[in-house]
Design a protein around this motif. Structure first.
Motif, mmCIF file in Angstrom:
data_model
loop_
_atom_site.group_PDB
_atom_site.id
_atom_site.type_symbol
_atom_site.label_atom_id
_atom_site.label_comp_id
_atom_site.label_asym_id
_atom_site.label_seq_id
_atom_site.Cartn_x
_atom_site.Cartn_y
_atom_site.Cartn_z
ATOM 1 N N ILE A 150 -21.064 41.119 101.041
ATOM 2 C CA ILE A 150 -21.862 42.111 100.312
ATOM 3 C C ILE A 150 -20.953 42.963 99.437
ATOM 4 N N TRP A 151 -19.859 43.450 100.010
ATOM 5 C CA TRP A 151 -18.906 44.266 99.246
ATOM 6 C C TRP A 151 -18.354 43.487 98.058
ATOM 7 N N LEU A 152 -17.906 42.251 98.298
ATOM 8 C CA LEU A 152 -17.325 41.445 97.237
ATOM 9 C C LEU A 152 -18.333 41.214 96.110
ATOM 10 N N SER A 153 -19.555 40.894 96.465
ATOM 11 C CA SER A 153 -20.562 40.641 95.438
ATOM 12 C C SER A 153 -20.874 41.899 94.641
ATOM 13 N N GLU A 154 -20.946 43.030 95.312
ATOM 14 C CA GLU A 154 -21.266 44.272 94.603
ATOM 15 C C GLU A 154 -20.151 44.674 93.645
ATOM 16 N N VAL A 155 -18.914 44.471 94.046
ATOM 17 C CA VAL A 155 -17.801 44.776 93.132
ATOM 18 C C VAL A 155 -17.839 43.836 91.935
ATOM 19 N N MET A 156 -18.081 42.559 92.182
ATOM 20 C CA MET A 156 -18.144 41.603 91.082
ATOM 21 C C MET A 156 -19.305 41.888 90.135
ATOM 22 N N LEU A 157 -20.418 42.379 90.674
ATOM 23 C CA LEU A 157 -21.628 42.563 89.866
ATOM 24 C C LEU A 157 -21.594 43.816 89.002
ATOM 25 N N GLN A 158 -20.605 44.677 89.185
ATOM 26 C CA GLN A 158 -20.521 45.866 88.356
ATOM 27 C C GLN A 158 -20.307 45.462 86.900
ATOM 28 N N GLN A 159 -21.213 45.865 86.029
ATOM 29 C CA GLN A 159 -21.137 45.579 84.594
ATOM 30 C C GLN A 159 -21.198 44.081 84.286
ATOM 31 N N THR A 160 -21.719 43.287 85.221
ATOM 32 C CA THR A 160 -21.717 41.833 85.060
ATOM 33 C C THR A 160 -23.032 41.274 85.603
ATOM 34 N N THR A 161 -23.446 40.128 85.089
ATOM 35 C CA THR A 161 -24.713 39.543 85.508
ATOM 36 C C THR A 161 -24.539 38.637 86.728
ATOM 37 N N VAL A 162 -25.640 38.412 87.425
ATOM 38 C CA VAL A 162 -25.635 37.502 88.571
ATOM 39 C C VAL A 162 -25.190 36.106 88.139
ATOM 40 N N ALA A 163 -25.688 35.636 87.000
ATOM 41 C CA ALA A 163 -25.338 34.295 86.535
ATOM 42 C C ALA A 163 -23.837 34.163 86.317
ATOM 43 N N ALA A 164 -23.203 35.207 85.777
ATOM 44 C CA ALA A 164 -21.761 35.153 85.517
ATOM 45 C C ALA A 164 -20.951 35.225 86.801
ATOM 46 N N VAL A 165 -21.490 35.846 87.838
ATOM 47 C CA VAL A 165 -20.726 36.109 89.059
ATOM 48 C C VAL A 165 -20.747 34.948 90.044
ATOM 49 N N LYS A 166 -21.796 34.165 90.061
ATOM 50 C CA LYS A 166 -21.975 33.167 91.127
ATOM 51 C C LYS A 166 -20.770 32.259 91.314
ATOM 52 N N ASP A 167 -20.267 31.671 90.237
ATOM 53 C CA ASP A 167 -19.142 30.740 90.369
ATOM 54 C C ASP A 167 -17.893 31.464 90.866
ATOM 55 N N TYR A 168 -17.653 32.679 90.377
ATOM 56 C CA TYR A 168 -16.498 33.452 90.841
ATOM 57 C C TYR A 168 -16.627 33.742 92.337
ATOM 58 N N PHE A 169 -17.825 34.114 92.759
ATOM 59 C CA PHE A 169 -18.048 34.428 94.165
ATOM 60 C C PHE A 169 -17.768 33.218 95.041
ATOM 61 N N HIS A 170 -18.247 32.049 94.613
ATOM 62 C CA HIS A 170 -18.001 30.823 95.389
ATOM 63 C C HIS A 170 -16.502 30.546 95.498
ATOM 64 N N ARG A 171 -15.774 30.677 94.387
ATOM 65 C CA ARG A 171 -14.337 30.387 94.416
ATOM 66 C C ARG A 171 -13.590 31.380 95.307
ATOM 67 N N PHE A 172 -13.934 32.664 95.181
ATOM 68 C CA PHE A 172 -13.259 33.680 95.991
ATOM 69 C C PHE A 172 -13.499 33.439 97.476
ATOM 70 N N THR A 173 -14.737 33.199 97.856
ATOM 71 C CA THR A 173 -15.048 33.074 99.275
ATOM 72 C C THR A 173 -14.565 31.749 99.860
ATOM 73 N N GLN A 174 -14.406 30.732 99.037
ATOM 74 C CA GLN A 174 -13.803 29.491 99.529
ATOM 75 C C GLN A 174 -12.303 29.672 99.742
ATOM 76 N N ARG A 175 -11.677 30.399 98.840
ATOM 77 C CA ARG A 175 -10.233 30.584 98.924
ATOM 78 C C ARG A 175 -9.856 31.681 99.911
ATOM 79 N N TRP A 176 -10.674 32.753 99.953
ATOM 80 C CA TRP A 176 -10.405 33.886 100.839
ATOM 81 C C TRP A 176 -11.704 34.219 101.578
ATOM 82 N N PRO A 177 -12.014 33.503 102.647
ATOM 83 C CA PRO A 177 -13.317 33.640 103.310
ATOM 84 C C PRO A 177 -13.496 34.930 104.101
#
Length: 354
Positions: free
Chosen positions: A46-73
Motif C-alpha cells: 500500500i505504501w509503495l503504491s501510494e508513493v508511486m501514484l503521487q502525480q502519476t496515473t495508475v496506468a503508468a504505475v502498474k509496470d513499475y509496481f510489478h518490477r519493484f515488488t518482484q525485485r524487492w518483495p
C-alpha cells in the motif's frame, strides 16, 4: 433523495455496496470479497503504491509496481537495496525525490520499526516522504482505520456531491471536512477506495457518467447542472522556459560518460549526461575540452514548474579520460538507457536516431 446532512452513513453504505460489485482490480489492492474473508492488505505494498501514484496515473504505475515488488518483495529487501539500483528502476516515473525518500523510509521502517509500518496517522507522518495524504491512505487502506483520504479523485467527488464552487486549492479544507463527515467506522479502508474508484471511473474530470453514479440522486451538482464544471481551480501562472546543454561522449569501445546528479534538486541522485545549468541563457559547460558537435534538433521536456529545451552536443570519449567524483565511465554492457530519467533518455533517443 437522501439528505446529505442528515444521512451521511446512508451514503457511505450505498457506495460500499457499489464498490463490492465494481471495485477496480489493482495489483496492490485486496478485493472487497477477499477482505471480507479476512485477507489483510500488505502495508508495504500500500505504501509503495501510494508513493508511486503521487502525480502519476495508475496506468503508468502498474509496470513499475510489478518490477519493484518482484525485485524487492518486502520493505527489508528494499531497505538493503543499492541506491543506484532503486533509482534506475524508478527512472521514467519522475519526481525523483520520491525515490530518494522511498529508500530513506524503507530503512527507517526496517531499522527502527522492525520492518513493520506504524499504524496511526501521526506515527506515519514521522517517516521520510510521508505526508498527510499518504499517512491517511496507509492508515485507512492497510489498517482499516477511519482516516479521511483526500486525493484528486475524492476532491472532485466531494466538490460535485456538495456543489462546492470555491476553487482549489483554497477549498481543500472545506472538502476534507465534508469527506470526513462521510467516512464511516465500518470498512473505512474499502470506503476510501470506493470514493477514489468512483472519481476515477464515473465521476471523471471531463465527462462524468452521472446516469450510472451510485450517488446520482443526492448529488447537488448534478441537480444544479454544474457537475462538469467542478471542481473549479485557481488559474495557474504560465510556466517559464529554461534552456541548457547536455554532452554525450562515447568512446570507440562503447563506453559512455555519465554523471551522478547531486542528491538535492531536480533529478537528484539520478544518472544522466553531463550538462550546463538550466536557465534563460545558460553558459556552455562541457565536461572536458573537445571538438563538441551540435547533434541538431533539441530535447523538450516539461517539469512541474517550467519547460526545458536542451541542446545536445556529442564527441568521442578519450580512452584514458578518468572519471571524477561526479563523472562515471560506464561500459557499454552496463549501460541501460532505461535507467536514465525521461529527459536524459530523450537526449539518448535523439542521438540513437541519427
Amino acid at each position: 433523495m437522501r439528505d446529505l446532512k442528515d444521512d451521511p452513513l446512508g451514503l457511505s453504505d450505498h457506495i460500499l455496496t457499489w464498490y463490492d460489485n465494481h471495485a477496480r482490480a489493482l495489483p496492490w489492492r485486496i478485493s472487497p470479497k477477499d477482505r471480507a474473508l479476512g485477507i489483510q492488505p500488505d502495508p508495504y505494498r500500500i505504501w509503495l503504491s501510494e508513493v508511486m501514484l503521487q502525480q502519476t496515473t495508475v496506468a503508468a504505475v502498474k509496470d513499475y509496481f510489478h518490477r519493484f515488488t518482484q525485485r524487492w518483495p518486502t520493505v527489508q529487501k528494499l531497505a538493503a537495496a543499492e541506491d543506484g539500483d532503486v533509482m534506475g528502476e524508478w527512472a521514467g516515473l519522475g519526481y525523483y525525490a520520491r525515490a530518494r525518500n522511498l529508500l530513506k523510509c524503507a530503512r527507517v521502517v526496517t531499522d527502527e520499526y522492525a520492518g513493520v509500518f506504524p499504524t496511526t496517522h501521526d506515527s506515519l507522518l514521522k517517516l521520510p516522504g510521508i505526508g498527510p495524504y499518504t499517512a491517511a491512505a496507509i492508515s485507512s487502506i492497510a489498517y482499516d482505520l477511519p482516516e479521511t483520504v483526500l486525493d484528486g479523485n475524492v476532491e472532485r467527488v466531494m466538490a460535485r456531491l456538495y456543489n462546492i464552487d470555491a476553487p482549489l486549492p483554497g477549498s481543500k479544507p472545506q472538502l476534507k471536512t465534508l469527506a470526513a463527515a462521510l467516512t464511516p467506522n465500518r470498512r473505512p479502508g474499502d470506503y476510501a477506495q470506493a470514493v477514489m474508484d468512483l472519481g476515477a471511473t464515473i465521476c471523471s474530470p471531463k465527462s462524468p457518467a452521472c446516469g450510472i453514479c451510485p450517488w446520482r440522486d443526492p448529488c447537488l451538482a448534478r441537480t444544479a447542472g454544474t457537475a462538469q464544471s467542478l471542481p473549479q481551480k485557481t488559474p495557474k501562472k504560465p510556466k517559464p522556459t529554461r534552456r541548457g546543454h547536455v554532452y554525450l561522449a562515447r568512446a570507440s569501445n562503447g563506453d559512455w560518460l555519465l554523471e551522478r546528479r547531486p542528491d538535492k534538486g531536480l533529478l537528484g541522485g539520478m544518472l544522466g549526461w553531463p550538462g550546463s545549468e538550466w536557465s534563460e541563457d545558460p553558459a556552455p559547460n562541457p565536461p572536458f575540452a573537445s571538438d563538441w558537435r551540435d547533434l541538431g534538433g533539441e530535447v523538450r521536456h516539461t517539469f512541474t514548474h517550467f519547460h526545458l529545451i536542451l541542446q545536445v552536443l556529442v564527441t568521442e570519449l578519450p580512452t584514458q579520460y578518468p572519471p571524477t567524483e561526479r563523472h562515471l565511465r560506464v561500459a557499454a554492457d552496463d549501460f541501460r538507457p532505461s535507467d536514465l530519467p525521461t529527459v536524459m533518455r530523450k537526449a539518448f533517443d535523439l542521438w540513437h536516431s541519427q
